[in-house]
Design a protein around this motif. Structure first.
Motif, PDB file in Angstrom:
ATOM      1  N   PHE A  98      11.301   6.341 -10.125  1.00 50.49           N
ATOM      2  CA  PHE A  98       9.948   5.956 -10.528  1.00 50.49           C
ATOM      3  C   PHE A  98       9.713   6.256 -12.005  1.00 50.49           C
ATOM      4  CE2 PHE A  98       8.774   6.055  -5.943  1.00 50.49           C
ATOM      5  CZ  PHE A  98       8.197   4.796  -5.884  1.00 50.49           C
ATOM      6  N   ASN A  99      10.210   7.401 -12.461  1.00 46.93           N
ATOM      7  CA  ASN A  99      10.070   7.745 -13.879  1.00 46.93           C
ATOM      8  C   ASN A  99      10.743   6.710 -14.760  1.00 46.93           C
ATOM      9  OD1 ASN A  99       8.518  10.172 -14.189  1.00 46.93           O
ATOM     10  ND2 ASN A  99      10.170  11.311 -13.229  1.00 46.93           N
ATOM     11  N   LYS A 100      11.914   6.258 -14.336  1.00 47.34           N
ATOM     12  CA  LYS A 100      12.656   5.264 -15.112  1.00 47.34           C
ATOM     13  C   LYS A 100      11.875   3.952 -15.210  1.00 47.34           C
ATOM     14  CE  LYS A 100      17.197   3.111 -15.530  1.00 47.34           C
ATOM     15  NZ  LYS A 100      18.561   2.972 -14.926  1.00 47.34           N
ATOM     16  N   VAL A 101      11.313   3.538 -14.092  1.00 45.47           N
ATOM     17  CA  VAL A 101      10.529   2.289 -14.072  1.00 45.47           C
ATOM     18  C   VAL A 101       9.288   2.420 -14.949  1.00 45.47           C
ATOM     19  CG1 VAL A 101       9.124   0.766 -12.620  1.00 45.47           C
ATOM     20  CG2 VAL A 101      11.358   1.563 -11.804  1.00 45.47           C
ATOM     21  N   LEU A 102       8.590   3.539 -14.819  1.00 47.09           N
ATOM     22  CA  LEU A 102       7.335   3.729 -15.553  1.00 47.09           C
ATOM     23  C   LEU A 102       7.550   3.963 -17.042  1.00 47.09           C
ATOM     24  CD1 LEU A 102       5.329   5.925 -13.014  1.00 47.09           C
ATOM     25  CD2 LEU A 102       5.150   3.470 -13.417  1.00 47.09           C
ATOM     26  N   MET A 103       8.749   4.374 -17.437  1.00 50.34           N
ATOM     27  CA  MET A 103       9.060   4.557 -18.852  1.00 50.34           C
ATOM     28  C   MET A 103       9.534   3.273 -19.512  1.00 50.34           C
ATOM     29  SD  MET A 103       8.267   7.592 -19.753  1.00 50.34           S
ATOM     30  CE  MET A 103       9.061   7.654 -21.365  1.00 50.34           C
ATOM     31  N   HIS A 104       9.667   2.209 -18.740  1.00 45.98           N
ATOM     32  CA  HIS A 104      10.100   0.920 -19.289  1.00 45.98           C
ATOM     33  C   HIS A 104       9.064   0.428 -20.300  1.00 45.98           C
ATOM     34  CE1 HIS A 104      11.287  -3.317 -19.502  1.00 45.98           C
ATOM     35  NE2 HIS A 104      12.444  -2.934 -18.969  1.00 45.98           N
ATOM     36  N   PRO A 105       9.504  -0.171 -21.405  1.00 45.43           N
ATOM     37  CA  PRO A 105       8.561  -0.658 -22.436  1.00 45.43           C
ATOM     38  C   PRO A 105       7.516  -1.640 -21.923  1.00 45.43           C
ATOM     39  CG  PRO A 105      10.809  -0.681 -23.277  1.00 45.43           C
ATOM     40  CD  PRO A 105      10.907  -0.344 -21.824  1.00 45.43           C
ATOM     41  N   LEU A 106       7.835  -2.337 -20.827  1.00 44.85           N
ATOM     42  CA  LEU A 106       6.887  -3.323 -20.294  1.00 44.85           C
ATOM     43  C   LEU A 106       5.848  -2.706 -19.361  1.00 44.85           C
ATOM     44  CD1 LEU A 106       9.181  -6.393 -19.498  1.00 44.85           C
ATOM     45  CD2 LEU A 106       7.498  -6.185 -21.335  1.00 44.85           C
ATOM     46  N   ALA A 107       6.004  -1.433 -19.011  1.00 45.94           N
ATOM     47  CA  ALA A 107       5.112  -0.814 -18.023  1.00 45.94           C
ATOM     48  C   ALA A 107       3.666  -0.803 -18.505  1.00 45.94           C
ATOM     49  CB  ALA A 107       5.581   0.599 -17.691  1.00 45.94           C
ATOM     50  N   LYS A 108       3.451  -0.405 -19.750  1.00 43.46           N
ATOM     51  CA  LYS A 108       2.080  -0.353 -20.272  1.00 43.46           C
ATOM     52  C   LYS A 108       1.450  -1.741 -20.403  1.00 43.46           C
ATOM     53  CE  LYS A 108       1.611   4.090 -22.580  1.00 43.46           C
ATOM     54  NZ  LYS A 108       1.280   4.775 -23.850  1.00 43.46           N
ATOM     55  N   PRO A 109       2.169  -2.742 -20.969  1.00 41.48           N
ATOM     56  CA  PRO A 109       1.584  -4.086 -21.009  1.00 41.48           C
ATOM     57  C   PRO A 109       1.231  -4.629 -19.630  1.00 41.48           C
ATOM     58  CG  PRO A 109       3.443  -3.962 -22.517  1.00 41.48           C
ATOM     59  CD  PRO A 109       3.421  -2.679 -21.730  1.00 41.48           C
ATOM     60  N   VAL A 110       2.070  -4.345 -18.633  1.00 40.57           N
ATOM     61  CA  VAL A 110       1.787  -4.812 -17.266  1.00 40.57           C
ATOM     62  C   VAL A 110       0.512  -4.158 -16.745  1.00 40.57           C
ATOM     63  CG1 VAL A 110       2.573  -4.727 -14.863  1.00 40.57           C
ATOM     64  CG2 VAL A 110       4.165  -5.408 -16.666  1.00 40.57           C
ATOM     65  N   LEU A 111       0.370  -2.846 -16.952  1.00 43.28           N
ATOM     66  CA  LEU A 111      -0.846  -2.149 -16.520  1.00 43.28           C
ATOM     67  C   LEU A 111      -2.071  -2.702 -17.244  1.00 43.28           C
ATOM     68  CD1 LEU A 111      -2.268   0.093 -14.942  1.00 43.28           C
ATOM     69  CD2 LEU A 111      -1.770   1.642 -16.843  1.00 43.28           C
TER      70      LEU A 111
END
Length: 212
Positions: free
Chosen positions: A5-18
């Motif tokens: 989960f940490n790996k997924v949430l640290m992805h550069p696209l995580a914030k734009p998706v949120l």
């Protein structure tokens, strides 16, 4: 599991998706207003929907820390600031909708209405307290204020949560409709209660200090 989960949430696209997901309620309301698809009283629907989304995002923001601690997914902390700013975004929309559709931007009438109706006064107080939190949510503000003072200021979010719930309760009391109020009350009680328990645990772990 937490590492994944940490790996997924640290992805550069995580914030734009949120960011996009957090804007979807606004997009839906905007589309509904344009297409006249907000029911028989679209003005009331907009005002209340923006208020509902303010409370929802407030609950999500307060849920970040407990979820991070209980699950070990430390990357969740990356999203707390953005969610907090969306709380402010939707409360501004809530206030603007009320000022526009209910009061026609008449400042005198708005002031009189705030003073006359306690539930609006409580809601406006919550907005005023939330404003400095939004303005100081950036790294530059943390550096300028110092971490300790910044943390003390941002503890106002607990007061804001109480005011928001009271505003919602008084608003619904006119129609004796407390089902949703009870749901938010339970959620906030759990989120704030967890913090109280954590503070008590930390105090118990502190070594005894004599002579003070």
């Amino acid at each position: 599991m937490s590492a994944a989960f940490n790996k997924v949430l640290m992805h550069p696209l995580a914030k734009p998706v949120l960011f996009v997901l957090a804007l979807l309620p606004f997009a839906w309301l905007f589309y509904g207003a344009l297409t006249n698809n907000l029911g028989a009283n679209p003005a009331e629907y907009l005002i209340r929907a923006c208020g509902d989304w303010t409370l929802r995002f407030l609950c999500l923001t307060l849920a970040i820390t407990p979820l991070r601690v209980l699950t070990g997914v430390s990357a969740l902390a990356r999203f707390r600031r953005m969610l907090g700013l969306f709380v402010y975004f939707y409360v501004v929309l809530h206030l603007l909708s009320y000022s526009w559709f209910d009061m026609s931007f008449d400042l005198g009438d708005i002031v009189k209405d705030i003073i006359k109706r306690p539930f609006i006064l409580v809601g406006f107080a919550g907005f005023l307290l939330l404003t400095p939190l939004a303005l100081t949510s950036f790294n530059l503000a943390v550096k300028a204020m110092g971490a300790k003072r910044w943390q003390m200021l941002h503890k106002l979010v607990y007061v804001i949560a109480g005011l928001g719930l009271l505003h919602f309760f008084w608003m619904r009391s006119g129609k004796n409709d407390f089902a949703e109020v009870a749901i938010y009350a339970v959620i906030l009680a759990v989120l704030l209660g967890w913090r109280v328990v954590e503070v008590l645990k930390k105090k118990r772990r502190l070594p005894l200090s004599f002579g003070r």
